[in-house]
Design a protein around this motif. Structure first.
Motif, PDB file in Angstrom:
ATOM      1  N   LEU A 125       0.845  -1.192   0.000  1.00 47.83           N
ATOM      2  CA  LEU A 125       0.000   0.000   0.000  1.00 47.83           C
ATOM      3  C   LEU A 125       0.879   1.240   0.000  1.00 47.83           C
ATOM      4  O   LEU A 125       1.732   1.409   0.866  1.00 47.83           O
ATOM      5  CB  LEU A 125      -0.912   0.007   1.234  1.00 47.83           C
ATOM      6  N   VAL A 164      -7.638   3.377   1.004  1.00 42.42           N
ATOM      7  CA  VAL A 164      -7.757   2.638   2.265  1.00 42.42           C
ATOM      8  C   VAL A 164      -8.919   3.135   3.111  1.00 42.42           C
ATOM      9  O   VAL A 164      -9.303   2.483   4.098  1.00 42.42           O
ATOM     10  CB  VAL A 164      -6.442   2.707   3.074  1.00 42.42           C
ATOM     11  N   VAL A 197       0.419  -7.941   4.074  1.00 46.11           N
ATOM     12  CA  VAL A 197       0.251  -6.565   3.604  1.00 46.11           C
ATOM     13  C   VAL A 197       1.457  -5.754   4.059  1.00 46.11           C
ATOM     14  O   VAL A 197       1.888  -5.856   5.214  1.00 46.11           O
ATOM     15  CB  VAL A 197      -1.042  -5.938   4.164  1.00 46.11           C
ATOM     16  N   SER A 252       2.442  -1.927   4.471  1.00 45.32           N
ATOM     17  CA  SER A 252       1.918  -0.567   4.444  1.00 45.32           C
ATOM     18  C   SER A 252       3.058   0.434   4.403  1.00 45.32           C
ATOM     19  O   SER A 252       3.825   0.554   5.358  1.00 45.32           O
ATOM     20  CB  SER A 252       1.034  -0.298   5.669  1.00 45.32           C
ATOM     21  N   LEU A 290       2.269   3.583   3.724  1.00 45.76           N
ATOM     22  CA  LEU A 290       1.471   4.791   3.826  1.00 45.76           C
ATOM     23  C   LEU A 290       1.977   5.659   4.973  1.00 45.76           C
ATOM     24  O   LEU A 290       2.786   5.222   5.784  1.00 45.76           O
ATOM     25  CB  LEU A 290       0.009   4.409   4.062  1.00 45.76           C
ATOM     26  N   CYS A 306      -2.127   6.227   8.830  1.00 43.29           N
ATOM     27  CA  CYS A 306      -3.004   5.281   8.120  1.00 43.29           C
ATOM     28  C   CYS A 306      -2.799   3.842   8.566  1.00 43.29           C
ATOM     29  O   CYS A 306      -3.620   2.971   8.253  1.00 43.29           O
ATOM     30  CB  CYS A 306      -2.782   5.380   6.613  1.00 43.29           C
ATOM     31  N   HIS A 307      -1.702   3.563   9.281  1.00 38.56           N
ATOM     32  CA  HIS A 307      -1.387   2.173   9.627  1.00 38.56           C
ATOM     33  C   HIS A 307      -2.475   1.535  10.483  1.00 38.56           C
ATOM     34  O   HIS A 307      -2.772   0.350  10.334  1.00 38.56           O
ATOM     35  CB  HIS A 307      -0.054   2.103  10.364  1.00 38.56           C
ATOM     36  N   VAL A 321      -5.303   0.104   8.414  1.00 38.58           N
ATOM     37  CA  VAL A 321      -4.904  -1.126   7.728  1.00 38.58           C
ATOM     38  C   VAL A 321      -4.746  -2.263   8.728  1.00 38.58           C
ATOM     39  O   VAL A 321      -5.149  -3.405   8.473  1.00 38.58           O
ATOM     40  CB  VAL A 321      -3.586  -0.895   6.955  1.00 38.58           C
ATOM     41  N   CYS A 359      -6.407  -6.013   8.772  1.00 44.38           N
ATOM     42  CA  CYS A 359      -5.580  -7.220   8.740  1.00 44.38           C
ATOM     43  C   CYS A 359      -5.925  -8.154   9.888  1.00 44.38           C
ATOM     44  O   CYS A 359      -5.939  -9.385   9.730  1.00 44.38           O
ATOM     45  CB  CYS A 359      -4.102  -6.834   8.799  1.00 44.38           C
ATOM     46  N   LEU A 393       0.913  -8.104   8.688  1.00 46.08           N
ATOM     47  CA  LEU A 393       1.131  -6.713   8.298  1.00 46.08           C
ATOM     48  C   LEU A 393       2.554  -6.283   8.626  1.00 46.08           C
ATOM     49  O   LEU A 393       3.064  -6.558   9.714  1.00 46.08           O
ATOM     50  CB  LEU A 393       0.141  -5.786   9.026  1.00 46.08           C
ATOM     51  N   THR A 424       4.941  -2.684   8.432  1.00 42.04           N
ATOM     52  CA  THR A 424       4.955  -1.249   8.179  1.00 42.04           C
ATOM     53  C   THR A 424       6.390  -0.741   8.212  1.00 42.04           C
ATOM     54  O   THR A 424       7.273  -1.403   8.745  1.00 42.04           O
ATOM     55  CB  THR A 424       4.134  -0.464   9.216  1.00 42.04           C
TER      56      THR A 424
END
Length: 846
Positions: free
Chosen positions: A570, A638, A654, A656, A658, A662-663, A666, A670, A677, A679
């Motif tokens: 993302l 998202v 996923v 992320s 972003l 935004c995490h 998401v 998830c 996930l 990040t």
């Protein structure tokens, strides 16, 4: 784990002389004259004896060849004696002589018995006969299947230094004087650093004076990507060098036809090339492509190509790969003869000289042929550093082993490493007797009987991977027997190194088709982990499964197993494209240096990986994925929960990229869909609050682990632990970090190099800060952070004018470090060049 231990039970002290009595013995190494390493150095013994670890005595067998003299052990409080009968735990490096095994003791060393190696079965029999316990270093592995105790890269480092020395001597016998001639063998240097300095000196001479044109281009071909290869390359890279792709080797030599034009460029450096299995063989079926899982299971389906594609262009072959008879040979005698007749530039394959033309060996450097390096225990040549490296890790385990009175309470990695206890094989290793009675020759002799006693339904099953060091062979055999099926071991080859895979071919039978189907499904599950453990336990599930044809009244059906995974990225920022490129290479062969460094070749070509990049704007996503194979771009917002959940549900993990805000959105999706996930941001309080939910969902959420938090935490904990081991207390903790470029690169107004959003870097200046100084807690409001900066001068670097500002909430880490109650000062700060913080404040407020 208690069930796995079976008859291990509780380890009791017998007459005060058993594991747990706190008395540790160190064996005098007897395997050969060159073994100078020690499992624990005098400094390790000092920490164990005086650090409150539960080790009350250490008795060291005298040795005149050990790298550390006996007197050094005595100085730290150890005892020197041949008699180790008072020791409950006895440590060594290599396996001791049989007469050195005492009854009812616990031993730890590299035994080379867990794969039923024939030459070491007398040692195992002696252990069992003396009711002793055996812990094998090679089996101390983490939850991810990685070995925790090994000599790392030392074999590769030593081997490369030794070979370069031999190369200089060989070139001299051929009439060429080279800088390599000034090198000594590794054991001739007092330290690894001294040996590296000698190699660097050779490299400087090559760079300034060059190499004789008659031996150029000098090409080193490295096989493998493990620790040995990494260590060898570490030494090689001290020379002026360029790495080339295997496919470019022929081009390199074609360029050499015009030596006069290119000599000045090539004579002043050497070339390196790393090759893996895919560069050495090709499928016999021209319609198929190389598949590593298939190659390990059925190497007979592949033809060797190394002698055609690689060897003709190699000056030196540095072989760092394990080989066993069922695989094609790297180079046969005949192939080597042909290459030499054709004028191949091959000079060495790595102490004796082999002449392929006459198929003879020489113990000097004269005459025809290539030099071959064949040393059994390379790491002992750097005995001091190797012992220090090894003991740093082993001493942590000794604390548990020396004081344990109940083996079931040992950490899991130590329980799993126990091959035998009190004269009985532990249940994890009950396959050893089966292995001893089922070698390949016996299997071949008994194959007719097996075929004549087939069940109604039968299938051939080929298993390859870490079958024995990860105990997957036990699991496979138990699955067959528990279901009511039978098996016959048709063929078995056991890998002889930590990285080597093993292979077993079984004939599995059942009188009921549903039973056979159940066995097939269960065996397939070993090769294909469930969603919940696919990523958390991936390393411990390194197994490839090939199912043959099910025989059912003349009807055959074929099955196979291959992993398939999908990733959703993302965001479409700067870091997205390299992330997509890296992931796209997972499902295909790669020659990239970073890929070979980060990932073991066992993972290469085993996974079909689908990658999707989602961005708010389709144009951005398409621009990112352009030219990257196996990667697609999509439009995804998202904030649109329905659309986001639709795409997340179709992937395994996923990523992320972003903005941090935004995490959390998401992450909640998830957790709901049970998808992992990753990040690229630090874990903040909102993400931390999802810890229990993520665990309940069986997923992993991984944040950034670079610097702050990351490297700085590891360094801090190392120093704190060392202080605590010496019964010390931390009164003051001050830590600085910061992205300071070298002065000549500090060429923007903020004198800062941005690997992330400049706005984000400046915005971090609004973070409030809390720290403790001299027992007083200090709070800094986010609006006042830049104003709180103080000047900092380093006596060692007087030319650097720096400023320091507090870094968020330092007090959190006092608790994590375990020093909150003892440190009156706890401060974590960020450094910048003086004056730049003012500019940050100006740009931000302006």
């Amino acid at each position: 784990m208690d069930e796995e231990l079976g008859e291990l039970g509780v380890l009791k002290q017998v007459e005060g002389i058993m594991l747990g009595n706190g008395v540790v013995g160190i064996l005098a190494e007897s395997v050969n004259k060159w073994e100078r390493r020690a499992p624990l150095t005098p400094s390790h013994c000092a920490r164990l004896l005086h650090g409150g670890t539960g080790v009350s005595r250490i008795i060291v067998q005298p040795s005149t060849k050990r790298i550390h003299h006996d007197a050094l052990y005595e100085e730290v409080g150890a005892e020197i004696s041949q008699d180790l009968s008072q020791c409950g735990l006895i440590l060594g490096i290599k396996q001791p002589k049989l007469e050195m095994i005492l009854p009812d003791r616990a031993y730890a060393f590299f035994s080379h018995t867990h794969k039923a190696q024939k030459e070491n079965m007398p040692l195992l029999d002696k252990i069992l006969a003396e009711r002793a316990s055996l812990f094998d270093y090679e089996l101390i592995v983490g939850d991810n299947g990685k070995r925790l105790l090994a000599f790392g890269k030392f074999a590769g480092r030593v081997g490369m230094v030794d070979f370069l020395r031999g190369l200089g001597q060989r070139f001299l016998s051929l009439g060429y004087s080279t800088p390599f001639l000034s090198l000594g063998s590794s054991y001739m240097y007092p330290s690894l650093a001294a040996a590296k300095a000698a190699v660097i000196s050779v490299g400087e001479e090559i760079a300034t004076q060059g190499l004789p044109l008659g031996i150029c281009p000098l090409v080193f071909v490295f096989t493998g990507t493990g620790n040995v290869c990494s260590g060898a390359q570490e030494i090689f890279k001290l020379l002026p060098h360029t790495f080339v792709d295997p496919s470019r080797l022929s081009d390199l030599h074609r360029m050499d036809t015009n030596q006069t034009r290119h000599a000045s460029k090539r004579a002043f450096q050497v070339y390196g090339c790393v090759v893996t299995a895919q560069d050495m063989v090709e499928p016999k079926d021209p319609t198929k492509v190389f598949d590593k899982a298939d190659y390990y299971a059925h190497p007979e389906h592949y033809n060797p190509t190394f002698h055609e594609k690689i060897a003709p262009y190699a000056s030196v072959i540095v072989n760092c790969m394990y080989w066993e008879k069922r695989f094609p040979q790297l180079l046969t005698y005949k192939q080597t003869q042909d290459l030499m007749i054709q004028g191949c530039p091959l000079v060495g394959i790595a102490d004796i000289t082999y002449d392929p033309i006459t198929n003879s060996y020489h113990d000097d450097m004269d005459g025809n042929g290539v030099i071959c390096l064949a040393v059994d225990i390379l790491p002992t040549e750097f005995a001091k550093e190797a012992s220090q490296h090894f003991g740093n890790i082993l001493s942590q385990f000794v604390v548990n082993l020396a004081s344990a009175t109940d083996i079931t309470k040992l950490p899991a990695h130590l329980r799993r490493a126990c091959i035998a206890h009190r004269g009985v094989l532990t249940s994890l290793y009950d396959y050893i007797p089966r292995m001893r009675s089922s070698d390949s020759e016996e299997a071949s002799e008994n194959s007719e009987n097996s075929l004549s006693n087939k069940r109604k339904y039968n299938i051939s099953v080929s298993l390859s991977g870490h079958l024995f060091d990860q105990f997957l062979i036990n699991e496979a055999l138990d699955i067959i027997e528990a279901a009511g099926g039978t098996f016959h071991l048709v063929n078995c080859h056991v890998g002889q190194s930590a990285k080597a895979v093993s292979f077993s071919e079984l004939e599995v039978g059942a009188d009921d088709r549903s039973v056979l189907d159940q066995i097939i499904d269960s065996l397939t599950a070993i090769a294909k982990p469930t969603e919940n453990d696919r990523f958390s336990n991936q390393d411990s599930s390194k197994i490839s499964l090939k199912l043959g044809k099910v025989e059912e009244n003349g009807i055959e059906m074929e099955s196979d197993s291959k992993k398939k995974a999908a990733v959703l990225i993302l965001g479409a920022g700067r870091v997205c494209q390299p992330a997509a490129e890296m992931l796209s290479s997972f499902g295909r062969p790669s020659s990239s240096e970073w890929y070979k460094t980060l990932f073991e070749d066992d993972f290469e070509c085993q996974t079909d990986l689908e990658v999707t990049v989602g961005s708010l704007y389709l144009k951005d996503a398409e621009q990112i994925v352009e030219g990257i194979p196996n990667v697609n771009g999509i439009q995804l917002d998202v904030m649109d929960q329905e659309s986001m959940c639709k795409y997340i549900s179709q992937v395994d993990v996923v990523i992320s990229l972003l903005p941090p805000s935004c995490h959390i959105i998401v992450a909640n999706a998830c957790i709901k869909l049970k998808k992992h996930l990753v990040t690229a941001s630090y874990v903040d309080s909102s993400m931390s609050m999802l810890d229990d939910k993520a665990k309940d969902a069986g997923i992993t959420i991984l944040g950034e682990m670079g610097l702050d938090p990351g490297i700085d935490h590891m360094m801090a904990m190392k120093m704190i632990n060392q202080a605590h081991l010496r019964n010390g207390k931390v009164k003051s903790f001050i830590s600085y970090c910061g992205g300071l470029p070298s002065p000549e690169a500090a060429n923007n107004p903020l004198a800062y190099k941005f690997s992330w959003s400049p706005a984000g870097a400046i915005r971090s200046g609004r973070n409030p800060a809390t720290y403790k100084w001299g027992g007083e807690t200090v709070h800094i409001d986010g609006n006042d952070l830049y104003d709180s900066a103080t000047r900092l001068r380093l006596p060692e670097l007087p030319a650097f004018a720096l400023e320091c500002l507090p870094n968020r909430n330092s007090l959190l880490y006092g608790d994590l470090y375990g020093i909150a109650s003892e440190a009156s000062t706890f401060f974590r700060g960020t450094l910048r060049y003086e004056g730049t913080l003012y500019k940050c404040f100006y740009y931000f407020s302006g």
